[in-house]
Scaffold this motif. Sequence first.
Motif, mmCIF file in Angstrom:
data_model
loop_
_atom_site.group_PDB
_atom_site.id
_atom_site.type_symbol
_atom_site.label_atom_id
_atom_site.label_comp_id
_atom_site.label_asym_id
_atom_site.label_seq_id
_atom_site.Cartn_x
_atom_site.Cartn_y
_atom_site.Cartn_z
ATOM 1 N N LEU A 161 -11.464 -34.971 -45.960
ATOM 2 C CA LEU A 161 -12.080 -35.933 -45.342
ATOM 3 C C LEU A 161 -11.187 -36.816 -44.689
ATOM 4 O O LEU A 161 -11.152 -37.525 -43.492
ATOM 5 C CB LEU A 161 -13.243 -36.548 -46.220
ATOM 6 N N LEU A 162 -10.069 -37.178 -45.351
ATOM 7 C CA LEU A 162 -9.197 -38.230 -44.935
ATOM 8 C C LEU A 162 -8.429 -37.527 -43.753
ATOM 9 O O LEU A 162 -7.987 -38.026 -42.489
ATOM 10 C CB LEU A 162 -7.965 -38.483 -45.850
ATOM 11 N N ASP A 163 -7.963 -36.213 -43.780
ATOM 12 C CA ASP A 163 -7.192 -35.597 -42.610
ATOM 13 C C ASP A 163 -8.096 -35.446 -41.493
ATOM 14 O O ASP A 163 -7.554 -35.928 -40.383
ATOM 15 C CB ASP A 163 -6.763 -34.235 -42.930
ATOM 16 N N HIS A 164 -9.553 -35.299 -41.800
ATOM 17 C CA HIS A 164 -10.279 -35.232 -40.368
ATOM 18 C C HIS A 164 -10.471 -36.675 -39.856
ATOM 19 O O HIS A 164 -10.288 -36.781 -38.917
ATOM 20 C CB HIS A 164 -11.659 -34.992 -41.094
ATOM 21 N N THR A 165 -10.477 -37.605 -40.671
ATOM 22 C CA THR A 165 -10.432 -39.170 -40.280
ATOM 23 C C THR A 165 -9.339 -39.430 -39.493
ATOM 24 O O THR A 165 -9.457 -39.961 -38.247
ATOM 25 C CB THR A 165 -10.639 -40.077 -41.432
ATOM 26 N N LEU A 166 -7.974 -39.030 -40.029
ATOM 27 C CA LEU A 166 -6.847 -39.375 -38.997
ATOM 28 C C LEU A 166 -6.691 -38.689 -37.984
ATOM 29 O O LEU A 166 -6.352 -39.132 -36.897
ATOM 30 C CB LEU A 166 -5.793 -39.178 -40.017
ATOM 31 N N GLU A 167 -7.227 -37.414 -37.968
ATOM 32 C CA GLU A 167 -7.129 -36.446 -36.741
ATOM 33 C C GLU A 167 -8.019 -37.108 -35.758
ATOM 34 O O GLU A 167 -7.619 -37.181 -34.571
ATOM 35 C CB GLU A 167 -7.411 -35.118 -36.803
ATOM 36 N N VAL A 168 -9.326 -37.700 -35.885
ATOM 37 C CA VAL A 168 -10.207 -38.100 -34.996
ATOM 38 C C VAL A 168 -9.606 -39.508 -34.415
ATOM 39 O O VAL A 168 -9.622 -39.902 -33.241
ATOM 40 C CB VAL A 168 -11.577 -38.563 -35.561
ATOM 41 N N CYS A 169 -9.065 -40.308 -35.326
ATOM 42 C CA CYS A 169 -8.523 -41.647 -34.531
ATOM 43 C C CYS A 169 -7.257 -41.507 -33.938
ATOM 44 O O CYS A 169 -7.256 -42.008 -32.832
ATOM 45 C CB CYS A 169 -7.847 -42.387 -36.093
ATOM 46 N N ARG A 170 -6.383 -40.548 -34.173
ATOM 47 C CA ARG A 170 -5.194 -40.088 -33.483
ATOM 48 C C ARG A 170 -5.793 -39.718 -31.928
ATOM 49 O O ARG A 170 -5.111 -39.936 -31.084
ATOM 50 C CB ARG A 170 -4.314 -39.308 -33.996
ATOM 51 N N THR A 171 -6.592 -38.765 -32.151
ATOM 52 C CA THR A 171 -7.249 -38.310 -30.705
ATOM 53 C C THR A 171 -7.767 -39.399 -29.861
ATOM 54 O O THR A 171 -7.477 -39.809 -28.629
ATOM 55 C CB THR A 171 -8.301 -37.360 -30.867
ATOM 56 N N LEU A 172 -8.574 -40.262 -30.466
ATOM 57 C CA LEU A 172 -9.087 -41.647 -29.696
ATOM 58 C C LEU A 172 -8.023 -42.459 -29.442
ATOM 59 O O LEU A 172 -8.179 -43.125 -28.141
ATOM 60 C CB LEU A 172 -10.377 -42.314 -30.651
ATOM 61 N N TRP A 173 -7.048 -42.703 -30.207
ATOM 62 C CA TRP A 173 -5.741 -43.485 -29.820
ATOM 63 C C TRP A 173 -5.170 -43.135 -28.607
ATOM 64 O O TRP A 173 -4.452 -44.023 -27.878
ATOM 65 C CB TRP A 173 -5.050 -43.868 -31.275
ATOM 66 N N GLN A 174 -5.018 -41.676 -28.517
ATOM 67 C CA GLN A 174 -3.724 -41.359 -27.668
ATOM 68 C C GLN A 174 -4.522 -40.688 -26.345
ATOM 69 O O GLN A 174 -3.824 -40.661 -25.081
ATOM 70 C CB GLN A 174 -3.108 -40.016 -28.309
ATOM 71 N N GLU A 175 -5.736 -40.197 -26.331
ATOM 72 C CA GLU A 175 -6.219 -39.557 -25.226
ATOM 73 C C GLU A 175 -7.192 -40.482 -24.332
ATOM 74 O O GLU A 175 -7.903 -40.992 -24.853
ATOM 75 C CB GLU A 175 -7.065 -38.231 -25.570
ATOM 76 N N GLU A 176 -6.914 -40.542 -23.133
ATOM 77 C CA GLU A 176 -7.561 -41.276 -22.112
ATOM 78 C C GLU A 176 -8.988 -40.706 -21.807
ATOM 79 O O GLU A 176 -9.894 -41.364 -21.982
ATOM 80 C CB GLU A 176 -6.998 -41.328 -20.914
ATOM 81 N N ARG A 177 -9.083 -39.406 -22.188
ATOM 82 C CA ARG A 177 -10.383 -38.735 -21.828
ATOM 83 C C ARG A 177 -10.715 -37.797 -23.055
ATOM 84 O O ARG A 177 -9.880 -36.682 -22.998
ATOM 85 C CB ARG A 177 -10.638 -37.878 -20.548
ATOM 86 N N ALA A 178 -11.093 -38.351 -24.039
ATOM 87 C CA ALA A 178 -10.824 -37.555 -25.373
ATOM 88 C C ALA A 178 -11.937 -36.344 -25.587
ATOM 89 O O ALA A 178 -13.145 -36.800 -25.366
ATOM 90 C CB ALA A 178 -10.893 -38.605 -26.408
#
Length: 322
Positions: A161-178
């Motif tokens: 669950l922690l890995d999943h949370t971090l992956e979603v955060c990183r996607t939203l932090w980095q991608e303009e159109r996520a």
Amino acid sequence: MTKDGMHFMADVPQVQLSTPLTSFSATDPGGWDHMFRHARLLDRAGFDRLVVSDHVVLGERLEEYSRPEIGGQAGGRQPTGPDGHWLEPLTTLSVLAGMTSRIRLGTNILLAALRRPVVLAKSTATLDVLSSGRLDLGVGVGWQREEYEAAGLRFEERGRLLDHTLEVCRTLWQEERAGFSSPELGFEAIHMMPKPTRPGGVPIWVGGSVNSRVADRLARFGTGWIPWGVEAADLPAAVGRMREALADRGRDPSGLQVVGRLAGRTRPDGELDVERTMEAVPGLVAAGATDLRLTVRIPDDDAEAHDRLSGIVAAFRVAAVS
């Protein structure tokens, strides 16, 4: 560099001095002005980072904190009972951000999996922007089953669950159109602004021991490592093992940032012996520590507190380059 192109943060100018800021109390403290005052004093004195703890709720089996096999610490003791007052860390750091100007603001650690990932991505990006890029997100899985159960989550799945949370955060932090897809959630053409101040997102510090799950997490997401338990007690060996584990995963370990515990040594009167305390700094730096955590007592008088804290910082700066 990682296999997916992420880098360790490489712009830290020097070995840093940090301290835990107490954001909890065994009983109702009647207000938190003392915490606000301490944060302002640490900021003015030149400490590099303050960190706050996290418990969303507490169960009644607090003795399980001493069980390392579930994420606790052997011989450790939870500092409050189940009715202790624990401030939510990101909310707390948001308030402190407005009271300080230069000190970095960190969590040690945030139970990130207890938060909905999209909301965590938004709140941390917001705090990072409003603090001019001063947020450090220290994360871990925790040790308390009751917190996961109260959030409707399975304690046994806390690492995933922690890995999943971090992956979603990183996607939203980095991608303009996520876009994102997993068994838990999926989205496409999602926009989240503002982004954090750094291109890679908020710096993530991964807490834990040297094991395959923590090494995987650090290789994928981490700027720095917060050693836990026996690893913190034998830092040179632990850093060597973690660097080797990162290299095995395709991650260049040379820029790894590492938290090291700087144990305060006291004089006969009980006050911090600054000179003797700083004798440990060169060894910790040689072992690979880049962020040394020192717990300090802050005097009640502001002028005395400023002089004492400034003196600690000055002595640390000398010791860190010797």
